[in-house]
Design a protein around this motif. Structure first.
Motif, PDB file in Angstrom:
ATOM      1  N   LEU A  23      93.006 -60.434  57.461  1.00 27.46           N
ATOM      2  CA  LEU A  23      93.618 -59.490  58.396  1.00 27.46           C
ATOM      3  C   LEU A  23      93.337 -59.876  59.838  1.00 27.46           C
ATOM      4  CD1 LEU A  23      92.527 -56.175  56.635  1.00 27.46           C
ATOM      5  CD2 LEU A  23      94.817 -57.215  56.571  1.00 27.46           C
ATOM      6  N   LEU A  24      94.263 -59.545  60.705  1.00 31.38           N
ATOM      7  CA  LEU A  24      94.008 -59.651  62.141  1.00 31.38           C
ATOM      8  C   LEU A  24      93.008 -58.566  62.525  1.00 31.38           C
ATOM      9  CD1 LEU A  24      97.707 -60.074  63.288  1.00 31.38           C
ATOM     10  CD2 LEU A  24      95.948 -61.855  63.165  1.00 31.38           C
ATOM     11  N   PRO A  25      92.288 -58.728  63.622  1.00 25.85           N
ATOM     12  CA  PRO A  25      91.307 -57.699  64.005  1.00 25.85           C
ATOM     13  C   PRO A  25      91.889 -56.285  64.089  1.00 25.85           C
ATOM     14  CG  PRO A  25      90.949 -59.673  65.293  1.00 25.85           C
ATOM     15  CD  PRO A  25      92.222 -59.895  64.507  1.00 25.85           C
ATOM     16  N   ALA A  26      93.072 -56.122  64.677  1.00 29.58           N
ATOM     17  CA  ALA A  26      93.675 -54.788  64.772  1.00 29.58           C
ATOM     18  C   ALA A  26      94.020 -54.246  63.389  1.00 29.58           C
ATOM     19  CB  ALA A  26      94.916 -54.820  65.658  1.00 29.58           C
ATOM     20  N   GLU A  27      94.518 -55.097  62.496  1.00 32.31           N
ATOM     21  CA  GLU A  27      94.824 -54.670  61.128  1.00 32.31           C
ATOM     22  C   GLU A  27      93.554 -54.224  60.406  1.00 32.31           C
ATOM     23  OE1 GLU A  27      98.559 -57.601  60.020  1.00 32.31           O
ATOM     24  OE2 GLU A  27      96.517 -58.358  59.772  1.00 32.31           O
ATOM     25  N   ARG A  28      92.508 -55.018  60.554  1.00 31.04           N
ATOM     26  CA  ARG A  28      91.227 -54.698  59.915  1.00 31.04           C
ATOM     27  C   ARG A  28      90.721 -53.346  60.400  1.00 31.04           C
ATOM     28  NH1 ARG A  28      88.586 -58.746  61.710  1.00 31.04           N
ATOM     29  NH2 ARG A  28      89.533 -60.181  60.222  1.00 31.04           N
ATOM     30  N   GLU A  29      90.780 -53.123  61.706  1.00 35.12           N
ATOM     31  CA  GLU A  29      90.301 -51.864  62.281  1.00 35.12           C
ATOM     32  C   GLU A  29      91.143 -50.681  61.787  1.00 35.12           C
ATOM     33  OE1 GLU A  29      88.905 -50.349  66.623  1.00 35.12           O
ATOM     34  OE2 GLU A  29      90.837 -51.384  66.548  1.00 35.12           O
ATOM     35  N   GLN A  30      92.451 -50.845  61.782  1.00 34.34           N
ATOM     36  CA  GLN A  30      93.321 -49.744  61.364  1.00 34.34           C
ATOM     37  C   GLN A  30      93.161 -49.431  59.886  1.00 34.34           C
ATOM     38  OE1 GLN A  30      97.008 -51.326  62.924  1.00 34.34           O
ATOM     39  NE2 GLN A  30      96.754 -50.228  64.858  1.00 34.34           N
ATOM     40  N   LEU A  31      93.138 -50.454  59.034  1.00 31.92           N
ATOM     41  CA  LEU A  31      92.983 -50.203  57.604  1.00 31.92           C
ATOM     42  C   LEU A  31      91.588 -49.700  57.250  1.00 31.92           C
ATOM     43  CD1 LEU A  31      95.081 -53.068  56.007  1.00 31.92           C
ATOM     44  CD2 LEU A  31      95.560 -50.617  55.992  1.00 31.92           C
ATOM     45  N   ALA A  32      90.583 -50.130  57.981  1.00 20.70           N
ATOM     46  CA  ALA A  32      89.232 -49.602  57.755  1.00 20.70           C
ATOM     47  C   ALA A  32      89.165 -48.135  58.159  1.00 20.70           C
ATOM     48  CB  ALA A  32      88.196 -50.412  58.528  1.00 20.70           C
ATOM     49  N   TYR A  49      96.525 -51.670  43.798  1.00 19.03           N
ATOM     50  CA  TYR A  49      96.985 -51.126  45.077  1.00 19.03           C
ATOM     51  C   TYR A  49      98.128 -51.945  45.689  1.00 19.03           C
ATOM     52  CZ  TYR A  49      93.203 -47.767  45.411  1.00 19.03           C
ATOM     53  OH  TYR A  49      92.353 -46.710  45.186  1.00 19.03           O
ATOM     54  N   GLU A  50      98.078 -53.260  45.583  1.00 19.30           N
ATOM     55  CA  GLU A  50      99.080 -54.144  46.173  1.00 19.30           C
ATOM     56  C   GLU A  50      99.357 -53.800  47.638  1.00 19.30           C
ATOM     57  OE1 GLU A  50     102.592 -55.149  43.970  1.00 19.30           O
ATOM     58  OE2 GLU A  50     101.593 -54.725  42.072  1.00 19.30           O
ATOM     59  N   VAL A  51      98.310 -53.794  48.450  1.00 16.20           N
ATOM     60  CA  VAL A  51      98.447 -53.469  49.870  1.00 16.20           C
ATOM     61  C   VAL A  51      99.295 -54.532  50.564  1.00 16.20           C
ATOM     62  CG1 VAL A  51      97.196 -53.151  52.046  1.00 16.20           C
ATOM     63  CG2 VAL A  51      96.229 -52.271  49.905  1.00 16.20           C
ATOM     64  N   GLU A  52     100.238 -54.072  51.372  1.00 11.53           N
ATOM     65  CA  GLU A  52     101.077 -54.955  52.178  1.00 11.53           C
ATOM     66  C   GLU A  52     100.899 -54.601  53.643  1.00 11.53           C
ATOM     67  OE1 GLU A  52     105.177 -56.041  50.706  1.00 11.53           O
ATOM     68  OE2 GLU A  52     104.827 -54.125  49.689  1.00 11.53           O
ATOM     69  N   THR A  53     100.962 -55.607  54.491  1.00  9.89           N
ATOM     70  CA  THR A  53     100.955 -55.399  55.938  1.00  9.89           C
ATOM     71  C   THR A  53     102.175 -56.121  56.511  1.00  9.89           C
ATOM     72  OG1 THR A  53      99.724 -57.392  56.540  1.00  9.89           O
ATOM     73  CG2 THR A  53      98.414 -55.447  55.932  1.00  9.89           C
ATOM     74  N   ALA A  54     102.654 -55.608  57.628  1.00 10.22           N
ATOM     75  CA  ALA A  54     103.767 -56.260  58.318  1.00 10.22           C
ATOM     76  C   ALA A  54     103.757 -55.811  59.767  1.00 10.22           C
ATOM     77  CB  ALA A  54     105.096 -55.907  57.667  1.00 10.22           C
ATOM     78  N   GLU A  55     104.392 -56.609  60.589  1.00 12.20           N
ATOM     79  CA  GLU A  55     104.569 -56.250  61.987  1.00 12.20           C
ATOM     80  C   GLU A  55     106.003 -55.796  62.181  1.00 12.20           C
ATOM     81  OE1 GLU A  55     103.423 -59.680  64.273  1.00 12.20           O
ATOM     82  OE2 GLU A  55     101.305 -59.395  63.796  1.00 12.20           O
ATOM     83  N   VAL A  56     106.186 -54.847  63.089  1.00  5.49           N
ATOM     84  CA  VAL A  56     107.511 -54.366  63.447  1.00  5.49           C
ATOM     85  C   VAL A  56     107.732 -54.748  64.903  1.00  5.49           C
ATOM     86  CG1 VAL A  56     109.040 -52.366  63.631  1.00  5.49           C
ATOM     87  CG2 VAL A  56     107.296 -52.451  61.813  1.00  5.49           C
ATOM     88  N   TYR A  76     101.439 -46.219  56.333  1.00  4.94           N
ATOM     89  CA  TYR A  76     101.126 -45.842  57.717  1.00  4.94           C
ATOM     90  C   TYR A  76     101.919 -46.730  58.654  1.00  4.94           C
ATOM     91  CZ  TYR A  76      97.130 -42.870  56.589  1.00  4.94           C
ATOM     92  OH  TYR A  76      96.333 -41.858  56.130  1.00  4.94           O
ATOM     93  N   LEU A  77     102.308 -46.144  59.768  1.00  3.29           N
ATOM     94  CA  LEU A  77     102.889 -46.879  60.876  1.00  3.29           C
ATOM     95  C   LEU A  77     101.979 -46.636  62.071  1.00  3.29           C
ATOM     96  CD1 LEU A  77     105.399 -48.580  61.692  1.00  3.29           C
ATOM     97  CD2 LEU A  77     106.407 -46.436  62.529  1.00  3.29           C
ATOM     98  N   PHE A  78     101.375 -47.715  62.554  1.00  2.92           N
ATOM     99  CA  PHE A  78     100.439 -47.651  63.673  1.00  2.92           C
ATOM    100  C   PHE A  78     101.050 -48.349  64.881  1.00  2.92           C
ATOM    101  CE2 PHE A  78      97.146 -46.874  60.483  1.00  2.92           C
ATOM    102  CZ  PHE A  78      96.203 -46.119  61.172  1.00  2.92           C
ATOM    103  N   PRO A  79     100.568 -48.013  66.081  1.00  9.52           N
ATOM    104  CA  PRO A  79     100.920 -48.839  67.241  1.00  9.52           C
ATOM    105  C   PRO A  79     100.246 -50.202  67.077  1.00  9.52           C
ATOM    106  CG  PRO A  79      99.236 -47.253  67.841  1.00  9.52           C
ATOM    107  CD  PRO A  79      99.638 -46.945  66.421  1.00  9.52           C
ATOM    108  N   PRO A  80     100.546 -51.167  67.943  1.00 11.24           N
ATOM    109  CA  PRO A  80      99.917 -52.492  67.803  1.00 11.24           C
ATOM    110  C   PRO A  80      98.389 -52.444  67.797  1.00 11.24           C
ATOM    111  CG  PRO A  80     101.723 -52.617  69.337  1.00 11.24           C
ATOM    112  CD  PRO A  80     101.531 -51.161  69.020  1.00 11.24           C
ATOM    113  N   ASP A  81      97.810 -51.557  68.579  1.00 16.39           N
ATOM    114  CA  ASP A  81      96.357 -51.383  68.639  1.00 16.39           C
ATOM    115  C   ASP A  81      96.048 -49.897  68.647  1.00 16.39           C
ATOM    116  OD1 ASP A  81      95.367 -54.197  69.046  1.00 16.39           O
ATOM    117  OD2 ASP A  81      96.732 -54.029  70.753  1.00 16.39           O
ATOM    118  N   GLY A  82      94.857 -49.549  68.180  1.00 14.50           N
ATOM    119  CA  GLY A  82      94.441 -48.148  68.189  1.00 14.50           C
ATOM    120  C   GLY A  82      94.406 -47.563  66.803  1.00 14.50           C
ATOM    121  N   LEU A  83      93.765 -46.421  66.713  1.00 13.22           N
ATOM    122  CA  LEU A  83      93.510 -45.804  65.415  1.00 13.22           C
ATOM    123  C   LEU A  83      94.328 -44.547  65.156  1.00 13.22           C
ATOM    124  CD1 LEU A  83      89.638 -46.259  65.286  1.00 13.22           C
ATOM    125  CD2 LEU A  83      91.424 -47.705  64.297  1.00 13.22           C
ATOM    126  N   GLU A  84      95.212 -44.193  66.064  1.00  6.72           N
ATOM    127  CA  GLU A  84      96.036 -42.997  65.891  1.00  6.72           C
ATOM    128  C   GLU A  84      97.392 -43.404  65.317  1.00  6.72           C
ATOM    129  OE1 GLU A  84      96.732 -39.085  65.693  1.00  6.72           O
ATOM    130  OE2 GLU A  84      94.857 -39.917  66.492  1.00  6.72           O
TER     131      GLU A  84
END
Length: 139
Positions: A23-32, A49-56, A76-84
């Motif tokens: 995972l990228l650092p932002a992905e790791r932080e958000q999924l954690a 679980y078959e977790v998938e990640t993607a960028e929009v 979940y749909l997150f902004p590029p960075d942040g936990l909200e």
């Protein structure tokens, strides 16, 4: 019918990570933040679980959101960075929390239906049904 939202959102760089090291650092932080950090590698490594990640990205290729999905209809749909999260879903349907989400839901629905991105989790961004949006505030 409602505004169809911003054109040109595309889903790119889909992956199916099996460890947090992928995972990228932002992905790791958000999924954690979604799962406890101590559980993240166990969840990612569990085929059930078959977790998938993607960028929009937008029409210019600028990262606008990070999309996550997994079996049992979680997403979940997150902004590029942040936990909200911008939006979240259960049982395959993303939840409506305010009326301002509607154009984004329309754009995400189009992006998922466009295909060719490899994202396989069957997530649904309902935007077309007026009943889903009745009574929601613009906050």
């Amino acid at each position: 019918m409602a505004d169809l939202g911003p054109p040109g959102l595309r889903i790119v760089r889909r992956k199916r990570p099996t460890t947090s090291a992928e995972l990228l650092p932002a992905e790791r932080e958000q999924l954690a933040n979604v799962w406890r950090p101590a559980e993240l590698d166990a969840v990612l490594g569990d085929e059930e679980y078959e977790v998938e990640t993607a960028e929009v990205v937008d029409a210019e290729g600028t990262l606008r959101y990070r999309l996550y999905g997994w079996n049992y209809g979680g997403g979940y749909l997150f902004p590029p960075d942040g936990l909200e999260p911008v939006a979240s879903g259960a049982q395959h349907d993303f939840e409506h929390s305010n009326a301002r989400q509607r154009p984004l839901f329309a754009a995400m629905d189009r992006a998922l239906k466009a295909g060719g991105h490899g994202f396989q989790q069957p997530l649904h961004f309902c935007w077309e049904d007026d009943a889903c949006w009745e009574g929601l505030q613009d906050t």
